[in-house]
Design an enzyme around this catalytic site. Structure first.
Site, mmCIF file in Angstrom:
data_model
loop_
_atom_site.group_PDB
_atom_site.id
_atom_site.type_symbol
_atom_site.label_atom_id
_atom_site.label_comp_id
_atom_site.label_asym_id
_atom_site.label_seq_id
_atom_site.Cartn_x
_atom_site.Cartn_y
_atom_site.Cartn_z
ATOM 1 N N SER A 8 -7.900 1.196 30.543
ATOM 2 C CA SER A 8 -7.220 2.159 31.423
ATOM 3 C C SER A 8 -5.722 1.967 31.308
ATOM 4 C CB SER A 8 -7.653 1.948 32.870
ATOM 5 O OG SER A 8 -6.763 2.656 33.710
ATOM 6 N N HIS A 33 -8.619 5.478 28.467
ATOM 7 C CA HIS A 33 -8.883 6.032 29.793
ATOM 8 C C HIS A 33 -7.547 6.357 30.460
ATOM 9 C CE1 HIS A 33 -11.383 6.518 33.434
ATOM 10 N NE2 HIS A 33 -10.373 5.959 34.086
ATOM 11 N N MET A 37 -3.606 11.186 39.016
ATOM 12 C CA MET A 37 -3.706 11.126 40.487
ATOM 13 C C MET A 37 -2.690 12.078 41.108
ATOM 14 S SD MET A 37 -4.030 7.039 41.063
ATOM 15 C CE MET A 37 -5.042 6.017 39.990
ATOM 16 N N HIS A 66 -9.516 10.996 33.489
ATOM 17 C CA HIS A 66 -10.158 10.864 34.805
ATOM 18 C C HIS A 66 -9.268 11.553 35.831
ATOM 19 C CE1 HIS A 66 -11.443 7.716 38.121
ATOM 20 N NE2 HIS A 66 -11.821 8.962 38.408
ATOM 21 N N MET A 68 -8.299 12.447 39.292
ATOM 22 C CA MET A 68 -8.439 12.117 40.714
ATOM 23 C C MET A 68 -7.538 13.067 41.470
ATOM 24 S SD MET A 68 -8.509 8.021 40.243
ATOM 25 C CE MET A 68 -7.872 8.198 38.574
ATOM 26 N N MET A 137 -17.483 5.021 40.360
ATOM 27 C CA MET A 137 -16.332 4.192 40.734
ATOM 28 C C MET A 137 -16.849 2.888 41.326
ATOM 29 S SD MET A 137 -13.541 5.728 39.873
ATOM 30 C CE MET A 137 -12.549 4.354 40.483
ATOM 31 N N PHE A 143 -5.853 2.861 42.693
ATOM 32 C CA PHE A 143 -5.025 1.755 42.220
ATOM 33 C C PHE A 143 -5.774 0.878 41.228
ATOM 34 C CE2 PHE A 143 -3.911 2.954 46.511
ATOM 35 C CZ PHE A 143 -2.549 3.215 46.379
ATOM 36 N N ASP A 175 -15.867 2.070 36.516
ATOM 37 C CA ASP A 175 -14.405 2.037 36.551
ATOM 38 C C ASP A 175 -13.936 1.319 37.811
ATOM 39 O OD1 ASP A 175 -11.709 2.560 36.356
ATOM 40 O OD2 ASP A 175 -11.883 4.730 36.620
ATOM 41 N N GLY A 176 -13.291 0.176 37.609
ATOM 42 C CA GLY A 176 -12.702 -0.543 38.729
ATOM 43 C C GLY A 176 -13.174 -1.976 38.827
ATOM 44 N N GLY A 197 -8.731 -1.879 33.222
ATOM 45 C CA GLY A 197 -7.275 -1.745 33.220
ATOM 46 C C GLY A 197 -6.619 -3.107 33.219
HETATM 47 C C1 DX5 Z 1 -8.525 3.452 39.722
HETATM 48 C C2 DX5 Z 1 -8.592 3.970 38.328
HETATM 49 C C3 DX5 Z 1 -8.970 2.968 37.325
HETATM 50 C C4 DX5 Z 1 -8.057 1.760 37.250
HETATM 51 C C5 DX5 Z 1 -8.939 0.583 36.994
HETATM 52 O O1 DX5 Z 1 -8.460 4.492 40.616
HETATM 53 O O2 DX5 Z 1 -9.527 5.030 38.231
HETATM 54 O O3 DX5 Z 1 -9.177 3.523 36.042
HETATM 55 O O4 DX5 Z 1 -7.070 1.832 36.282
HETATM 56 O O5 DX5 Z 1 -8.161 -0.548 37.006
HETATM 57 P P1 DX5 Z 1 -8.783 -2.014 37.032
HETATM 58 O O6 DX5 Z 1 -9.640 -2.137 35.806
HETATM 59 O O7 DX5 Z 1 -7.573 -2.880 37.021
HETATM 60 O O8 DX5 Z 1 -9.582 -2.116 38.302
HETATM 61 ZN ZN ZN Z 2 -10.072 5.715 36.165
#
Ligand code: DX5
Ligand code: ZN
Length: 225
Positions: A8, A33, A37, A66, A68, A137, A143, A175-176, A197
């Protein structure tokens, strides 16, 4: 099953985005990814179509975008034109989910639907034949760097068993909070597209990190099938 690792870019150094893209691609990323947002659906703002287009110009692997954002249907064309290869919308963000995911396919892109941790799997039940991927998620979106929610493992398992029964070729993306040391848990549960990420960009050697993730995925997958 095929497994994909999708770093990410939210955790990349935005001042050196092109270099970061090159670095994770060389390190073995299968997808990039990209987190969009709007400051409304989630309490944070990131990037729009011009930056996605800029990433597309320097990327060689597919862009997994993605969204959001509220009412994502208003921006599907713009992100498709910017170079998204996969477009994922949140079920909670539109009253006309089927229309939105069908439109993504009409635009010639892979379609994905995402669910927040508290949203039940029933929200995607009637669009499963219209999507290529369901994104579960595993933190509340908004974040990077948050901790994996352990209850999500059971949600991944349940979705995988439902998909197996219906024999639909749908990927499960998580994801997350996923890192090399907990990737095995989500793979054993049935996830096959892994977003990470801070688990990648927060480490010094992206190549080593992705290689160890892949090794853990392979081991977990061999005990799953
Ligand atoms: C959060 C995002 C993720 C985020 C994941 O809302 O959708 O893609 O970058 O980050 P990590 O892997 O650090 O939790
Ligand atoms: Zn994401």
């Amino acid at each position: 099953m095929d497994y994909y690792i999708a770093p990410s870019l939210l955790s990349a150094d935005f001042g050196r985005l092109a270099e970061e893209v090159r670095a994770v691609e060389e390190a073995g990323a299968d997808l990039l990814h990209v987190d969009v947002m709007d400051g409304r659906f989630v309490p944070n703002l990131t990037i729009g179509p011009p930056v996605v287009a800029a990433i597309k110009r320097c990327a060689t692997v597919p862009l997994d975008v993605h969204l959001m954002i509220l009412e994502p249907e208003r921006y599907l064309e713009a992100f498709a034109e910017a170079g998204a290869d996969v477009l994922t919308v949140h079920a909670e963000a539109t009253p006309h989910l089927q229309r939105a995911v069908a439109r993504i396919r009409e635009l010639g892109k892979k379609s994905g639907v995402a669910l927040n941790p508290s949203t039940s799997l029933s929200a995607v039940e009637w669009v499963l034949s219209d999507v290529d991927m369901v994104l579960l998620m595993t933190v509340n979106p908004g974040f990077g760097g948050q901790a994996y929610l352990p209850a999500m493992t059971g949600k991944v398992e349940l979705l995988r068993s439902q998909l197996s029964r219906s024999a639909l070729p749908v990927d499960i993306q998580v994801d997350g909070g996923i890192k090399a040391d907990n990737v095995a848990e989500v793979v054993r549960a049935g996830a096959n597209v892994i977003v990470s990420g801070s688990g990648i960009f927060g480490t010094k050697d992206y190549g080593k990190t992705i290689a160890s993730m892949r090794q853990n995925i392979r081991k977990a997958a061999s005990t799953t099938a």
